[in-house]
Design a protein around this motif. Structure first.
Motif, short mmCIF file in Angstrom:
data_model
loop_
_atom_site.label_atom_id
_atom_site.label_comp_id
_atom_site.label_asym_id
_atom_site.label_seq_id
_atom_site.Cartn_x
_atom_site.Cartn_y
_atom_site.Cartn_z
N MET A 36 -20.10 8.17 -31.54
CA MET A 36 -18.69 7.86 -30.13
C MET A 36 -18.73 7.00 -29.09
SD MET A 36 -17.91 11.93 -29.92
CE MET A 36 -19.09 12.24 -29.08
N ALA A 37 -19.70 6.47 -28.64
CA ALA A 37 -20.24 5.75 -28.08
C ALA A 37 -19.60 4.56 -28.45
CB ALA A 37 -21.38 5.51 -27.61
N ALA A 38 -20.30 3.89 -29.35
CA ALA A 38 -19.80 2.54 -30.54
C ALA A 38 -18.41 2.34 -30.71
CB ALA A 38 -21.23 2.91 -31.11
N GLU A 39 -18.31 3.90 -31.53
CA GLU A 39 -16.50 3.70 -31.46
C GLU A 39 -15.44 3.18 -29.89
OE1 GLU A 39 -13.63 3.21 -34.37
OE2 GLU A 39 -15.71 3.88 -34.31
N GLY A 40 -15.56 3.34 -29.01
CA GLY A 40 -15.76 3.76 -27.82
C GLY A 40 -16.01 2.38 -27.42
N CYS A 41 -16.59 1.05 -27.83
CA CYS A 41 -16.79 0.10 -27.48
C CYS A 41 -16.57 -1.31 -28.43
CB CYS A 41 -18.78 -0.37 -27.23
SG CYS A 41 -19.08 1.05 -25.56
N GLY A 42 -15.99 -0.60 -29.68
CA GLY A 42 -15.09 -1.45 -30.55
C GLY A 42 -16.31 -2.00 -31.65
N HIS A 44 -16.80 -0.65 -34.67
CA HIS A 44 -16.12 0.26 -35.00
C HIS A 44 -17.90 0.23 -36.80
CE1 HIS A 44 -12.52 0.76 -33.55
NE2 HIS A 44 -13.06 -0.75 -33.48
N PHE A 45 -18.33 -0.50 -37.00
CA PHE A 45 -19.62 -0.56 -37.94
C PHE A 45 -20.83 0.19 -37.18
CE2 PHE A 45 -23.15 -2.77 -39.32
CZ PHE A 45 -23.39 -2.25 -41.20
N HIS A 46 -20.68 -0.06 -36.18
CA HIS A 46 -22.39 0.78 -35.53
C HIS A 46 -22.00 2.13 -35.36
CE1 HIS A 46 -23.06 -3.62 -34.16
NE2 HIS A 46 -24.50 -3.46 -35.12
N ALA A 47 -20.74 2.20 -35.40
CA ALA A 47 -19.98 4.18 -35.32
C ALA A 47 -20.15 4.34 -36.22
CB ALA A 47 -18.67 3.87 -34.50
N GLU A 48 -19.95 3.73 -38.02
CA GLU A 48 -19.82 4.30 -38.83
C GLU A 48 -21.46 4.42 -39.56
OE1 GLU A 48 -18.82 3.07 -43.55
OE2 GLU A 48 -17.41 1.79 -41.76
N ARG A 49 -21.97 3.45 -39.53
CA ARG A 49 -23.44 3.74 -39.72
C ARG A 49 -24.23 5.08 -38.83
NH1 ARG A 49 -27.28 -1.62 -39.93
NH2 ARG A 49 -28.78 0.29 -40.91
#
Length: 75
Positions: A36-42, A44-49
């Motif tokens: 969620m934090a990674a998604e909030g920072c844009g 997206h690739f890291h958030a998916e992983r």
């Protein structure tokens, strides 16, 4: 005596499996929050992983609990 020993060992195994499942759930929660934090920072690739890793830990927790339940029913 042997039956009691087996029952005691099975109890230890069941407790260990449930503890490990709890640890996998906690890891899944941590990966989910990081995603969620990674998604909030844009990121997206890291958030998916990170979400994939969270799902992996949830599945492992489910499997461990199922194995513990099966062991408990065999006692």
């Amino acid at each position: 005596m042997r039956t009691r020993l087996h029952r005691d060992l099975a109890g230890v195994l069941i407790a260990a499996l449930n503890l490990q499942a709890d640890q996998h759930d906690e890891s899944a929660d941590a990966f989910g929050l990081a995603a969620m934090a990674a998604e909030g920072c844009g990121r997206h690739f890291h958030a998916e992983r990170l979400n994939d890793e969270a799902r992996h830990h949830r599945v492992d927790a489910i499997k461990l609990r199922a194995f513990a339940r099966a062991a408990q029913h065999r006692q």
